[in-house]
Motif scaffolding. Structure first.
Motif, PDB file in Angstrom:
ATOM      1  N   GLU A  18       0.863  -1.203   0.000  1.00 47.78           N
ATOM      2  CA  GLU A  18       0.000   0.000   0.000  1.00 47.78           C
ATOM      3  C   GLU A  18       0.878   1.224   0.000  1.00 47.78           C
ATOM      4  O   GLU A  18       1.837   1.318   0.783  1.00 47.78           O
ATOM      5  CB  GLU A  18      -0.819   0.082   1.291  1.00 47.78           C
ATOM      6  CG  GLU A  18      -1.887  -0.940   1.465  1.00 47.78           C
ATOM      7  CD  GLU A  18      -2.226  -1.046   2.945  1.00 47.78           C
ATOM      8  OE1 GLU A  18      -2.845  -0.113   3.488  1.00 47.78           O
ATOM      9  OE2 GLU A  18      -1.830  -2.054   3.558  1.00 47.78           O
ATOM     10  N   LYS A  19       0.531   2.179  -0.843  1.00 40.58           N
ATOM     11  CA  LYS A  19       1.269   3.447  -0.866  1.00 40.58           C
ATOM     12  C   LYS A  19       0.691   4.336   0.223  1.00 40.58           C
ATOM     13  O   LYS A  19      -0.523   4.498   0.323  1.00 40.58           O
ATOM     14  CB  LYS A  19       1.095   4.073  -2.249  1.00 40.58           C
ATOM     15  CG  LYS A  19       1.649   5.453  -2.376  1.00 40.58           C
ATOM     16  CD  LYS A  19       2.878   5.470  -3.245  1.00 40.58           C
ATOM     17  CE  LYS A  19       3.391   6.891  -3.455  1.00 40.58           C
ATOM     18  NZ  LYS A  19       4.626   7.188  -2.757  1.00 40.58           N
ATOM     19  N   PHE A  37       5.656   3.072   2.029  1.00 35.80           N
ATOM     20  CA  PHE A  37       4.793   1.926   1.710  1.00 35.80           C
ATOM     21  C   PHE A  37       4.613   1.020   2.921  1.00 35.80           C
ATOM     22  O   PHE A  37       5.522   0.885   3.745  1.00 35.80           O
ATOM     23  CB  PHE A  37       5.443   1.083   0.599  1.00 35.80           C
ATOM     24  CG  PHE A  37       5.596   1.807  -0.698  1.00 35.80           C
ATOM     25  CD1 PHE A  37       4.611   1.727  -1.672  1.00 35.80           C
ATOM     26  CD2 PHE A  37       6.735   2.584  -0.954  1.00 35.80           C
ATOM     27  CE1 PHE A  37       4.748   2.399  -2.875  1.00 35.80           C
ATOM     28  CE2 PHE A  37       6.879   3.265  -2.152  1.00 35.80           C
ATOM     29  CZ  PHE A  37       5.877   3.172  -3.110  1.00 35.80           C
ATOM     30  N   SER A  43       7.099  -1.671   6.983  1.00 35.26           N
ATOM     31  CA  SER A  43       7.017  -0.427   6.211  1.00 35.26           C
ATOM     32  C   SER A  43       8.395  -0.027   5.704  1.00 35.26           C
ATOM     33  O   SER A  43       9.417  -0.429   6.265  1.00 35.26           O
ATOM     34  CB  SER A  43       6.415   0.680   7.063  1.00 35.26           C
ATOM     35  OG  SER A  43       7.312   1.029   8.078  1.00 35.26           O
ATOM     36  N   ILE A  64      -0.172  -4.287  -5.940  1.00 34.76           N
ATOM     37  CA  ILE A  64      -0.461  -2.914  -5.520  1.00 34.76           C
ATOM     38  C   ILE A  64      -1.468  -2.292  -6.487  1.00 34.76           C
ATOM     39  O   ILE A  64      -1.378  -2.508  -7.698  1.00 34.76           O
ATOM     40  CB  ILE A  64       0.854  -2.081  -5.414  1.00 34.76           C
ATOM     41  CG1 ILE A  64       0.561  -0.642  -5.020  1.00 34.76           C
ATOM     42  CG2 ILE A  64       1.704  -2.155  -6.653  1.00 34.76           C
ATOM     43  CD1 ILE A  64       1.783   0.112  -4.475  1.00 34.76           C
ATOM     44  N   ILE A 106       4.148   4.203 -10.096  1.00 34.43           N
ATOM     45  CA  ILE A 106       3.902   4.626  -8.707  1.00 34.43           C
ATOM     46  C   ILE A 106       5.203   5.147  -8.103  1.00 34.43           C
ATOM     47  O   ILE A 106       6.211   4.405  -8.065  1.00 34.43           O
ATOM     48  CB  ILE A 106       3.331   3.448  -7.881  1.00 34.43           C
ATOM     49  CG1 ILE A 106       1.971   3.060  -8.474  1.00 34.43           C
ATOM     50  CG2 ILE A 106       3.233   3.787  -6.406  1.00 34.43           C
ATOM     51  CD1 ILE A 106       1.445   1.731  -8.021  1.00 34.43           C
ATOM     52  N   GLU A 107       5.191   6.373  -7.645  1.00 29.85           N
ATOM     53  CA  GLU A 107       6.418   6.988  -7.129  1.00 29.85           C
ATOM     54  C   GLU A 107       6.967   6.183  -5.950  1.00 29.85           C
ATOM     55  O   GLU A 107       6.213   5.819  -5.034  1.00 29.85           O
ATOM     56  CB  GLU A 107       6.089   8.408  -6.666  1.00 29.85           C
ATOM     57  CG  GLU A 107       7.301   9.299  -6.692  1.00 29.85           C
ATOM     58  CD  GLU A 107       6.970  10.673  -6.130  1.00 29.85           C
ATOM     59  OE1 GLU A 107       5.812  11.120  -6.253  1.00 29.85           O
ATOM     60  OE2 GLU A 107       7.885  11.257  -5.532  1.00 29.85           O
ATOM     61  N   LEU A 159       8.080   3.167  -6.066  1.00 28.05           N
ATOM     62  CA  LEU A 159       7.997   1.719  -6.322  1.00 28.05           C
ATOM     63  C   LEU A 159       8.779   1.405  -7.597  1.00 28.05           C
ATOM     64  O   LEU A 159       8.429   1.876  -8.679  1.00 28.05           O
ATOM     65  CB  LEU A 159       6.550   1.275  -6.497  1.00 28.05           C
ATOM     66  CG  LEU A 159       6.409  -0.227  -6.704  1.00 28.05           C
ATOM     67  CD1 LEU A 159       6.446  -0.959  -5.371  1.00 28.05           C
ATOM     68  CD2 LEU A 159       5.128  -0.573  -7.426  1.00 28.05           C
TER      69      LEU A 159
END
Ligand SMILES: Cc1cc2nc3c(=O)[nH]c(=O)nc-3n(C[C@H](O)[C@H](O)[C@H](O)COP(=O)(O)OP(=O)(O)OC[C@H]3O[C@@H](n4cnc5c(N)ncnc54)[C@H](O)[C@@H]3O)c2cc1C
Length: 321
Positions: free
Chosen positions: A90-91, A96, A106, A248, A269-270, A272
């Motif tokens: 999860e962002k 994350f 995390s 994700i 996704i920034e 990732l």
């Protein structure tokens, strides 16, 4: 819940090298691997096959490459969690959450080195298959060539893996039969030529109709012709089914289910990133030497944008140890 700068998902060759490189650059790093052993494809699919195209290593087996990578990553602080499958990422605002079947952790950034994702071999779909697999009569990959010594082996499939294994088994097995449902093989021309000049007996185009007490019942395509083949072992090379990568939300995947990455190996996704077989872009070559380079690119890119509580080490490796 634990906090690190970088979580690497997948401890195949590229994940292991990425962990070393990230550690060398001063990032705190945790690797999560679903298998009970690290090493990915070379370790699990071809431990004894020889690899000739990794820079600086003229020739090395899959299993020894894993050993070298584990030795290399041992030089830097890192955590390696084996036997845990990452199920959801999860962002959140500053990074994350990464959830596995056992833990939630995390990180500021995530690097996917998941290869093709969680792999399951494609099955034959025939009666008695499970029983044969349990007894060791059917295998979907080779852990040890010795298991095939002196045996009569049927290799099923028409791609590079099927042909490579047929050639490697030729000098070990009593007899190798190669069975493919089409007339043409989908493998490198050179390998096809080597197989046609070898003692491997080729059955094309044949399909597999049944598993029998003595081996296999084959049927010639578009004909009633049957062949009863007596074998001790059956090696199935029908490829692998992947679960990639609903890991994700809103991740962009390429047509073959890999993560689309930009020139810095970042996904849409920034924070990732993806490297190795998990990453895809125009011109992608799915080889380890390419994956190692992609890991270096990703880690250098993320060090520029991550807010870290500590300094990033710069310079060449020789000045860092
Ligand atoms: C028969 C064969 C021969 C080959 N020969 C060569 C060769 O000679 N030279 C060469 O360069 N390449 C070769 N390759 C290709 C090479 O093996 C791959 O390019 C390489 O393994 C990619 O490494 P990777 O770390 O990206 O992925 P992988 O090796 O696929 O490793 C991915 C890892 O991620 C783990 N994983 C996946 N999803 C999750 C999840 N959700 N949670 C936790 N862990 C997860 C997997 O269990 C696996 O351990 C060959 C491949 C095959 C099949």
């Amino acid at each position: 819940m634990q906090n690190v700068d970088l979580i690497i998902v997948g401890a195949g060759p590229v994940g292991l090298y990425a962990a070393f490189y990230a550690g060398m650059r001063g990032l705190s790093v945790a690797m999560i691997e679903s298998a009970e052993v690290a090493g990915g494809q070379p370790q699990n699919l071809y431990p004894e096959k020889l690899i000739y195209d990794v820079a600086g290593l003229p020739v090395i087996s899959g299993i020894n490459l894993t050993q070298n990578l584990l030795e290399q990553v041992a030089r830097v602080p890192h955590e390696l969690f084996l036997g845990e499958s990452v199920q959801k990422i999860e962002k959140v605002t500053d990074g994350f959450f990464v959830s596995t079947d056992k833990e939630k952790r995390s990180a500021k950034a995530v690097l996917l080195t998941t290869g093709a994702g969680l792999l399951t071999p494609r099955k034959l779909g025939l009666e008695h298959e499970e029983q044969f697999a349990k007894s060791g009569k059917i295998s979907y990959f080779i852990r040890s060539l010795e298991e095939f010594r002196g045996k009569r082996v049927a290799v099923l499939g028409g791609g590079d893996s099927a042909l490579d294994w047929s050639l490697m088994l030729e000098n070990i097995a009593e007899k190798v039969h190669l069975i493919h449902r089409r007339t043409a093989f989908r493998a490198h021309e050179i390998t096809v030529e080597q197989v046609s000049e070898s003692s491997v007996e080729i059955y094309v185009p044949y399909t597999l109709s049944a598993l029998t007490e003595t081996g296999l019942l084959l049927t010639k395509v578009k004909s009633d012709e049957k062949v009863n083949l007596s074998v001790d072992k059956i090696l199935v090379n029908y490829g692998f089914v992947t679960n990639h990568i609903d890991l994700i939300d809103e991740i962009e995947l390429s047509r073959n289910g890999r993560v689309k990455t930009n020139r810095e190996q970042q996904s849409n996704i920034e924070g990732l990133y993806a490297a190795g077989d998990a990453s895809d872009y125009i011109g992608k070559v799915p080889l380890m030497s390419v994956g190692f380079g992609e890991a270096v690119t990703a880690i250098n890119a993320m060090t520029k944008v991550l807010t870290l509580d500590h300094a990033i080490r710069k310079g060449h490796s020789s000045s860092l140890f």
